[in-house]
Scaffold this motif. Structure first.
Motif, PDB file in Angstrom:
ATOM      1  N   VAL A  66     -65.162 -18.254  -2.318  1.00 26.86           N
ATOM      2  CA  VAL A  66     -65.185 -17.256  -1.447  1.00 26.86           C
ATOM      3  C   VAL A  66     -63.833 -16.879  -0.751  1.00 26.86           C
ATOM      4  O   VAL A  66     -63.215 -17.526  -0.244  1.00 26.86           O
ATOM      5  N   LYS A  67     -63.572 -15.698  -0.563  1.00 29.31           N
ATOM      6  CA  LYS A  67     -62.392 -15.118   0.037  1.00 29.31           C
ATOM      7  C   LYS A  67     -62.762 -14.951   1.626  1.00 29.31           C
ATOM      8  O   LYS A  67     -63.987 -14.459   1.959  1.00 29.31           O
ATOM      9  N   LYS A  68     -61.961 -15.411   2.496  1.00 32.87           N
ATOM     10  CA  LYS A  68     -62.169 -15.492   4.065  1.00 32.87           C
ATOM     11  C   LYS A  68     -60.752 -15.125   4.420  1.00 32.87           C
ATOM     12  O   LYS A  68     -59.688 -15.118   4.178  1.00 32.87           O
ATOM     13  N   SER A  69     -60.952 -14.648   5.780  1.00 37.10           N
ATOM     14  CA  SER A  69     -59.809 -14.309   6.626  1.00 37.10           C
ATOM     15  C   SER A  69     -59.847 -15.087   8.047  1.00 37.10           C
ATOM     16  O   SER A  69     -60.956 -14.980   8.490  1.00 37.10           O
ATOM     17  N   VAL A  70     -58.757 -15.269   8.686  1.00 39.55           N
ATOM     18  CA  VAL A  70     -59.159 -15.697  10.334  1.00 39.55           C
ATOM     19  C   VAL A  70     -57.770 -15.145  10.766  1.00 39.55           C
ATOM     20  O   VAL A  70     -56.721 -14.876  10.168  1.00 39.55           O
ATOM     21  N   ALA A  71     -57.743 -14.705  12.164  1.00 38.68           N
ATOM     22  CA  ALA A  71     -56.670 -14.060  12.940  1.00 38.68           C
ATOM     23  C   ALA A  71     -55.707 -15.019  13.065  1.00 38.68           C
ATOM     24  O   ALA A  71     -56.348 -16.039  13.462  1.00 38.68           O
ATOM     25  N   ARG A  72     -54.631 -14.806  13.036  1.00 37.36           N
ATOM     26  CA  ARG A  72     -53.487 -15.681  12.869  1.00 37.36           C
ATOM     27  C   ARG A  72     -53.390 -16.296  14.402  1.00 37.36           C
ATOM     28  O   ARG A  72     -53.072 -17.561  14.777  1.00 37.36           O
ATOM     29  N   LYS A  73     -53.868 -15.696  15.488  1.00 36.25           N
ATOM     30  CA  LYS A  73     -53.817 -16.158  16.719  1.00 36.25           C
ATOM     31  C   LYS A  73     -54.949 -17.265  17.093  1.00 36.25           C
ATOM     32  O   LYS A  73     -54.722 -18.100  17.948  1.00 36.25           O
ATOM     33  N   ASP A  74     -56.007 -17.314  16.129  1.00 36.43           N
ATOM     34  CA  ASP A  74     -56.804 -18.314  16.145  1.00 36.43           C
ATOM     35  C   ASP A  74     -56.755 -19.436  15.345  1.00 36.43           C
ATOM     36  O   ASP A  74     -57.330 -20.655  15.413  1.00 36.43           O
ATOM     37  N   VAL A  75     -55.362 -19.461  14.588  1.00 36.12           N
ATOM     38  CA  VAL A  75     -55.063 -20.614  13.534  1.00 36.12           C
ATOM     39  C   VAL A  75     -54.518 -22.022  14.640  1.00 36.12           C
ATOM     40  O   VAL A  75     -53.641 -21.383  15.347  1.00 36.12           O
ATOM     41  N   VAL A  76     -55.049 -22.906  14.525  1.00 35.03           N
ATOM     42  CA  VAL A  76     -54.692 -24.214  15.225  1.00 35.03           C
ATOM     43  C   VAL A  76     -53.673 -25.101  14.255  1.00 35.03           C
ATOM     44  O   VAL A  76     -52.646 -25.505  14.717  1.00 35.03           O
ATOM     45  N   THR A  77     -54.217 -25.287  13.174  1.00 34.96           N
ATOM     46  CA  THR A  77     -53.354 -26.012  12.118  1.00 34.96           C
ATOM     47  C   THR A  77     -53.706 -25.684  10.787  1.00 34.96           C
ATOM     48  O   THR A  77     -54.653 -24.716  10.423  1.00 34.96           O
ATOM     49  N   LEU A  78     -52.272 -25.533   9.844  1.00 38.97           N
ATOM     50  CA  LEU A  78     -52.446 -25.130   8.398  1.00 38.97           C
ATOM     51  C   LEU A  78     -51.878 -26.103   7.814  1.00 38.97           C
ATOM     52  O   LEU A  78     -50.507 -26.120   8.138  1.00 38.97           O
TER      53      LEU A  78
END
Length: 368
Positions: A66-78
């Motif tokens: 499944v392809k997904k996206s999340v706003a960069r400002k909401d990213v806590v850890t990657l």
């Protein structure tokens, strides 16, 4: 900076994980997804493919991508892994060697930045080179580190790491005493939006304050307070510094009118940063100086002791100043109460050991 450190630390742990992971805020809750592959990133958003296992009506296990996206400002850890994830093995090896053989690691990262087939690996390699030099910079090498950071920002104007890069660039320019460069960087940084706009204006204000440009500092701190939004601690910090700029510009009543309410506001609390303590360190400092001006020496003593405590707590630069101001107040009070004579002696001992120049400043003032 917390996010940057988390990403750096987790990147080095990548081999222990199977595939990439991402953590982000959604409806004020932290969501963690494992077994994903990061496919693209920028300052706007992160794209990834999640592997989802499902059981069909027959009881058979099915794997769905499944392809997904999340706003960069909401990213806590990657976290990107070299085992089933998006990080190349060569990039992982180079990052792993930074602590053992920095020269070889930097050379390997440079090769990765120029030749990697993955845009993510190329960008991260370029940023890690700049980050390494910034982490190990001194006054003499700060310009070189700043140049490396500017190279990254020029190559990746909408890059995933630009928030951290601007922050580090400003620090390197201040370290290298490139005040004009730092001022320009902080003005550029505002374009990134919350919370970087508030922090950039805060940093610019502190620069102008240190240079004695009090009106410019005041304007920057007011911009920082405006950009703080719902972050009460960040706004309180900006307001406290604004009161410092006002006091330095001899606007004592205005300064006190801002600083004193901050010291009484119990709602200023931040569990994830030290902005609240930083605000109190400065607000109590300004209040203490206002009290000294009005010869309210006992209140001045109390305020400056609290200012010194909060400055020590946050690792600030104003602890020595406030200890010296408290010493001045105690010396003024020692003839009225024996306890202040004892306190003055203890403060004198502490200042001799840690802040002799501040002790000299106050002793000269007491003599004159």
């Amino acid at each position: 900076m917390t996010r940057f450190l988390s990403v750096c630390a987790l990147a080095l742990l990548a081999p222990a994980l199977l595939a990439d992971t991402i953590g982000y805020m959604a409806n004020k809750n932290l969501q963690q997804e494992n077994n994903v592959e990061i496919t693209a990133w920028s300052w706007k958003q992160v794209d990834y493919t999640a592997t989802i296992e499902k059981t069909d009506s027959k009881g058979d296990l099915k794997v769905e991508k499944v392809k997904k996206s999340v706003a960069r400002k909401d990213v806590v850890t990657l976290t990107r892994s070299s085992e089933g994830g998006s990080m190349s093995e060569s990039l992982f090896r180079a990052l792993s060697e930074l602590g053992n053989d920095p020269q070889a690691a930097i050379e390997a990262l440079d090769v990765e930045a120029k030749t990697a087939t993955s845009p993510l690996n190329k960008e991260e390699a370029r940023f890690r080179i700049a980050g390494y030099f910034a982490a190990n910079a001194n006054r003499q090498s700060a310009k070189f580190a700043a140049d490396k950071l500017r190279e990254y920002l020029t190559a990746y104007k909408d890059g995933y790491f630009i928030g951290e890069a601007y922050t580090l660039l400003g620090r390197m320019q201040l370290l290298g005493r490139d005040n004009d460069g730092a001022r320009a960087t902080f003005k550029e940084m505002v374009r990134l939006g919350p919370p970087f706009d508030a922090k950039a204006n805060q940093a610019r204000g502190e620069l102008e304050l240190n240079l004695g440009k009090y009106e410019d500092a005041l304007g920057a701190f007011r911009d920082a307070a405006k950009n703080a939004g719902a972050d009460k601690a960040l706004k309180a910090k900006a307001d406290a510094y604004a009161s410092w700029a006002l006091y330095a510009n001899k606007k004592v009543d205005e300064a006190k009118g801002i600083a004193e309410p901050i010291t009484k506001d119990e709602s200023i609390n931040d569990e994830v940063s030290v902005d609240d303590e930083a605000a109190l360190a400065i607000a109590y400092r300004v209040l203490g100086d206002c009290m000294l001006d009005s010869q309210s020496f006992e209140r001045a003593y109390d305020a400056h002791m609290l200012a010194a405590y909060y400055a020590w707590w946050v690792g600030g630069t104003t602890e020595g100043y406030s200890l010296a101001q408290a010493y001045f107040a105690a010396k003024k009070l020692e003839s009225t109460d024996e306890k202040f004579k004892d306190r003055a002696e203890k403060l004198r001992t502490a200042l001799e050991a840690g802040y002799p120049s501040e002790l000299k400043r106050v002793n000269d003032k007491l003599k004159g």
